[in-house]
Design a protein around this motif. Structure first.
Motif, PDB file in Angstrom:
ATOM      1  N   GLY A 167     -24.149   6.696 -13.817  1.00 19.73           N
ATOM      2  CA  GLY A 167     -25.452   7.029 -13.228  1.00 19.73           C
ATOM      3  C   GLY A 167     -25.441   7.134 -11.718  1.00 19.73           C
ATOM      4  N   GLU A 168     -24.361   6.689 -11.066  1.00 18.56           N
ATOM      5  CA  GLU A 168     -24.311   6.771  -9.594  1.00 18.56           C
ATOM      6  C   GLU A 168     -23.742   8.137  -9.191  1.00 18.56           C
ATOM      7  OE1 GLU A 168     -22.742   3.426  -7.546  1.00 18.56           O
ATOM      8  OE2 GLU A 168     -23.833   1.997  -8.782  1.00 18.56           O
ATOM      9  N   ARG A 169     -24.539   9.160  -9.463  1.00 18.40           N
ATOM     10  CA  ARG A 169     -24.008  10.528  -9.347  1.00 18.40           C
ATOM     11  C   ARG A 169     -23.792  10.941  -7.898  1.00 18.40           C
ATOM     12  NH1 ARG A 169     -28.089  11.562 -13.594  1.00 18.40           N
ATOM     13  NH2 ARG A 169     -26.969  11.337 -15.552  1.00 18.40           N
ATOM     14  N   ALA A 170     -24.719  10.541  -7.009  1.00 17.62           N
ATOM     15  CA  ALA A 170     -24.535  10.920  -5.599  1.00 17.62           C
ATOM     16  C   ALA A 170     -23.269  10.257  -5.055  1.00 17.62           C
ATOM     17  CB  ALA A 170     -25.765  10.498  -4.792  1.00 17.62           C
ATOM     18  N   GLY A 171     -23.047   9.018  -5.456  1.00 13.52           N
ATOM     19  CA  GLY A 171     -21.838   8.309  -5.023  1.00 13.52           C
ATOM     20  C   GLY A 171     -20.589   8.964  -5.589  1.00 13.52           C
ATOM     21  N   MET A 172     -20.636   9.370  -6.861  1.00 12.83           N
ATOM     22  CA  MET A 172     -19.482  10.046  -7.474  1.00 12.83           C
ATOM     23  C   MET A 172     -19.172  11.340  -6.709  1.00 12.83           C
ATOM     24  SD  MET A 172     -17.925   8.810 -10.354  1.00 12.83           S
ATOM     25  CE  MET A 172     -17.660   9.889 -11.777  1.00 12.83           C
ATOM     26  N   ALA A 173     -20.239  12.066  -6.334  1.00 11.56           N
ATOM     27  CA  ALA A 173     -20.032  13.320  -5.583  1.00 11.56           C
ATOM     28  C   ALA A 173     -19.389  13.024  -4.240  1.00 11.56           C
ATOM     29  CB  ALA A 173     -21.372  14.038  -5.398  1.00 11.56           C
ATOM     30  N   GLU A 174     -19.861  11.973  -3.560  1.00 13.51           N
ATOM     31  CA  GLU A 174     -19.312  11.624  -2.243  1.00 13.51           C
ATOM     32  C   GLU A 174     -17.844  11.225  -2.347  1.00 13.51           C
ATOM     33  OE1 GLU A 174     -21.568   8.591  -0.239  1.00 13.51           O
ATOM     34  OE2 GLU A 174     -19.998   8.339   1.281  1.00 13.51           O
ATOM     35  N   VAL A 175     -17.544  10.359  -3.330  1.00 12.34           N
ATOM     36  CA  VAL A 175     -16.153   9.925  -3.523  1.00 12.34           C
ATOM     37  C   VAL A 175     -15.277  11.132  -3.839  1.00 12.34           C
ATOM     38  CG1 VAL A 175     -14.603   8.586  -5.003  1.00 12.34           C
ATOM     39  CG2 VAL A 175     -16.767   7.579  -4.229  1.00 12.34           C
ATOM     40  N   ALA A 176     -15.750  11.977  -4.754  1.00 19.98           N
ATOM     41  CA  ALA A 176     -14.944  13.134  -5.175  1.00 19.98           C
ATOM     42  C   ALA A 176     -14.710  14.097  -4.016  1.00 19.98           C
ATOM     43  CB  ALA A 176     -15.622  13.847  -6.341  1.00 19.98           C
ATOM     44  N   ARG A 177     -15.715  14.249  -3.133  1.00 15.57           N
ATOM     45  CA  ARG A 177     -15.586  15.147  -1.970  1.00 15.57           C
ATOM     46  C   ARG A 177     -14.498  14.663  -1.013  1.00 15.57           C
ATOM     47  NH1 ARG A 177     -20.986  15.976  -1.869  1.00 15.57           N
ATOM     48  NH2 ARG A 177     -21.310  14.149  -0.559  1.00 15.57           N
ATOM     49  N   GLN A 178     -14.415  13.342  -0.863  1.00  9.87           N
ATOM     50  CA  GLN A 178     -13.516  12.794   0.151  1.00  9.87           C
ATOM     51  C   GLN A 178     -12.171  12.350  -0.404  1.00  9.87           C
ATOM     52  OE1 GLN A 178     -15.706   9.830   2.295  1.00  9.87           O
ATOM     53  NE2 GLN A 178     -17.418  11.198   2.630  1.00  9.87           N
ATOM     54  N   SER A 179     -12.071  12.213  -1.732  1.00 11.40           N
ATOM     55  CA  SER A 179     -10.839  11.699  -2.328  1.00 11.40           C
ATOM     56  C   SER A 179      -9.742  12.761  -2.318  1.00 11.40           C
ATOM     57  CB  SER A 179     -11.121  11.275  -3.778  1.00 11.40           C
ATOM     58  OG  SER A 179      -9.904  11.085  -4.454  1.00 11.40           O
ATOM     59  N   PRO A 180      -8.525  12.356  -1.960  1.00  7.66           N
ATOM     60  CA  PRO A 180      -7.412  13.310  -2.091  1.00  7.66           C
ATOM     61  C   PRO A 180      -7.018  13.496  -3.556  1.00  7.66           C
ATOM     62  CG  PRO A 180      -6.614  11.177  -1.291  1.00  7.66           C
ATOM     63  CD  PRO A 180      -8.106  11.066  -1.386  1.00  7.66           C
ATOM     64  N   LEU A 181      -7.522  12.633  -4.436  1.00 10.23           N
ATOM     65  CA  LEU A 181      -7.197  12.711  -5.866  1.00 10.23           C
ATOM     66  C   LEU A 181      -8.393  13.228  -6.650  1.00 10.23           C
ATOM     67  CD1 LEU A 181      -5.460   9.253  -6.424  1.00 10.23           C
ATOM     68  CD2 LEU A 181      -4.404  11.480  -6.047  1.00 10.23           C
ATOM     69  N   PRO A 182      -8.158  13.967  -7.738  1.00 13.04           N
ATOM     70  CA  PRO A 182      -9.278  14.379  -8.591  1.00 13.04           C
ATOM     71  C   PRO A 182      -9.989  13.157  -9.180  1.00 13.04           C
ATOM     72  CG  PRO A 182      -7.218  15.449  -9.257  1.00 13.04           C
ATOM     73  CD  PRO A 182      -6.855  14.424  -8.240  1.00 13.04           C
ATOM     74  N   ILE A 183     -11.301  13.255  -9.270  1.00 19.30           N
ATOM     75  CA  ILE A 183     -12.111  12.213  -9.895  1.00 19.30           C
ATOM     76  C   ILE A 183     -12.542  12.726 -11.268  1.00 19.30           C
ATOM     77  CG2 ILE A 183     -14.236  10.854  -9.729  1.00 19.30           C
ATOM     78  CD1 ILE A 183     -12.149  10.180  -7.534  1.00 19.30           C
ATOM     79  N   LEU A 184     -12.331  11.902 -12.291  1.00 19.95           N
ATOM     80  CA  LEU A 184     -12.709  12.268 -13.656  1.00 19.95           C
ATOM     81  C   LEU A 184     -13.882  11.395 -14.104  1.00 19.95           C
ATOM     82  CD1 LEU A 184      -9.094  12.276 -15.187  1.00 19.95           C
ATOM     83  CD2 LEU A 184     -10.258  14.133 -13.996  1.00 19.95           C
ATOM     84  N   ALA A 185     -14.754  11.959 -14.904  1.00 21.25           N
ATOM     85  CA  ALA A 185     -15.903  11.207 -15.423  1.00 21.25           C
ATOM     86  C   ALA A 185     -15.650  10.804 -16.869  1.00 21.25           C
ATOM     87  CB  ALA A 185     -17.163  12.071 -15.345  1.00 21.25           C
ATOM     88  N   ASP A 186     -15.993   9.553 -17.188  1.00 20.20           N
ATOM     89  CA  ASP A 186     -15.924   9.099 -18.581  1.00 20.20           C
ATOM     90  C   ASP A 186     -17.296   8.545 -18.987  1.00 20.20           C
ATOM     91  OD1 ASP A 186     -15.438   7.994 -21.027  1.00 20.20           O
ATOM     92  OD2 ASP A 186     -13.832   6.661 -20.405  1.00 20.20           O
ATOM     93  N   GLU A 187     -17.656   7.377 -18.442  1.00 20.06           N
ATOM     94  CA  GLU A 187     -18.984   6.840 -18.754  1.00 20.06           C
ATOM     95  C   GLU A 187     -20.093   7.796 -18.293  1.00 20.06           C
ATOM     96  OE1 GLU A 187     -16.404   5.157 -17.677  1.00 20.06           O
ATOM     97  OE2 GLU A 187     -16.288   3.185 -18.639  1.00 20.06           O
ATOM     98  N   ASP A 188     -19.811   8.666 -17.323  1.00 17.34           N
ATOM     99  CA  ASP A 188     -20.790   9.647 -16.848  1.00 17.34           C
ATOM    100  C   ASP A 188     -20.712  10.978 -17.593  1.00 17.34           C
ATOM    101  OD1 ASP A 188     -22.661   8.825 -14.917  1.00 17.34           O
ATOM    102  OD2 ASP A 188     -21.090   8.658 -13.397  1.00 17.34           O
ATOM    103  N   SER A 189     -19.844  11.065 -18.606  1.00 17.90           N
ATOM    104  CA  SER A 189     -19.787  12.319 -19.394  1.00 17.90           C
ATOM    105  C   SER A 189     -19.834  11.968 -20.871  1.00 17.90           C
ATOM    106  CB  SER A 189     -18.518  13.111 -19.070  1.00 17.90           C
ATOM    107  OG  SER A 189     -17.354  12.410 -19.468  1.00 17.90           O
TER     108      SER A 189
END
Ligand SMILES: [Mg+2]
Length: 362
Positions: free
Chosen positions: A234-256
């Motif tokens: 549910g922390e979608r804005a945070g997931m977007a921020e982390v994914a934007r800045q992370s050098p690694l791909p971010i995958l969703a599980d509990e959020d998908s």
């Protein structure tokens, strides 16, 4: 059309630690449906703990599934008969229309719908003497398989990783997110001493935005290839921020969890973990895979701690994804079914019709 529900107590061979707690056993249910001619289909349901589901609430949902089948037995038999006569369609399940009807009639538990959907697909495939993958028009080799190293003390995690590598697994998924960032880095560094190959981590929502940003850079330096669910659901804005800045791909599980969730998934999230148990079964899982493929996102096929019944059903979809994280039954000391197995770390699907998972002889 009759349904029989059986409860299984699944004992873990080693404690299964996640950021949210450690389990020594889990409960699951199998449902067996039988048509007029005596053909049998089976499916499995396990509670989605992080959605508040318990074995008791799931049992109630499965009783509603059985009542639904009893009250609509002619309609279900007719739908199976029509599906049996339809040509194989590589873009959809032959039971897509029946599945939509079931989803509307039983909106409660995705896990209960998954069990019923799997059982009906198994039954139809057995009627037609087709494997589940052939019924669905799925072809090709299963995706590479990963083995999950659950949270424990570092020495035990390294030992589990060593065993998995010795068994032939080329990809490890390491559970993190319980302690501080330093302890997570210590775990990954220690596992790197026994595994130089592909490595993913799964925080199960155990990090904050700040710790995820910091850890992503350090984990990239350790050759980690992706981070699953860094933040709580549910922390979608945070997931977007982390994914934007992370050098690694971010995958969703509990959020998908399901197709509806994907409408809200930030565009920066690089991939999804699809689980039959989360989304309601084979038909919605195929739709989620199509959704991700159409957008160039990675797809992992995941599972719960569950028996080889549900795992084997999912494994028939393994050619459609990038990574098959289907080791839930391999973590058990008392798997009540046999079906899919690992050979040198690769998925080997059973021969024979349907899902191909059968009760293990006592
Ligand atoms: Mg996960």
């Amino acid at each position: 059309m009759k349904a029989r529900i059986t409860e299984h107590r699944l004992i873990l061979a080693h404690p299964f630690g996640l950021s949210t707690g450690t389990s020594h056993e889990r409960r699951s249910f199998s449902i067996e449906v039988r048509d007029r001619e005596g053909t049998v289909g089976r499916g499995e349901a396990t509670p989605l703990h992080y959605m508040g589901e318990t074995p008791e609430t799931l049992r109630g949902e499965l009783d509603r599934v059985a009542a639904f089948l009893a009250s609509r037995k002619d309609a279900v038999e007719n739908a199976l008969g029509e599906a049996a006569g339809a040509p194989v369609d590589r873009s959809a399940s032959p039971l897509a229309a029946l599945d939509a009807h079931i989803a509307a009639a039983l909106p409660g538990s995705a896990a209960a719908r998954c069990a019923l959907s799997t059982a009906l697909h198994d039954l139809l495939a057995c009627r037609l003497s087709l494997s589940l993958r052939d019924l669905l028009g799925v072809s090709g080799a299963p995706a590479p398989a990963s083995f999950t190293v659950a949270l424990d003390d570092v020495e035990a995690m390294v030992e589990r990783a060593r065993e998995a590598v010795a068994a032939g697994f080329c990809v490890l998924k390491v559970k993190l997110g319980r302690g501080d960032g330093a302890s997570d880095l210590k775990i990954v560094k220690a596992i790197r001493s026994v595994h130089s190959g592909r490595l993913l981590v799964d925080a199960n929502g155990g990090w904050s935005v700040a710790s995820a940003r910091e850890l992503a850079t350090r984990l990239a330096d350790l050759g980690v290839e992706a981070i699953e669910q860094p933040l709580p659901r549910g922390e979608r804005a945070g997931m977007a921020e982390v994914a934007r800045q992370s050098p690694l791909p971010i995958l969703a599980d509990e959020d998908s969890l399901d197709l509806a969730d994907l409408d809200h998934l930030p565009a920066e999230v690089g991939g999804i973990n699809v689980k039959l148990m989360k989304c309601g079964g084979i038909v919605p899982a195929l739709a989620m895979i199509r959704w991700a493929r159409a957008r160039g996102r990675r797809v992992m096929l995941g599972c719960m701690v569950q028996s080889s019944l549900g795992i084997t059903a999912a494994a028939h979809l393994a050619p459609l994804v990038d990574l098959a994280d289907l080791d839930g039954a391999a973590l058990l000391a008392n798997d009540p079914f046999e079906g899919m197995r690992f050979e040198k770390g690769r998925i080997v699907l059973p021969g024979g019709p349907g899902v191909g998972a059968v009760p293990r002889s006592p």
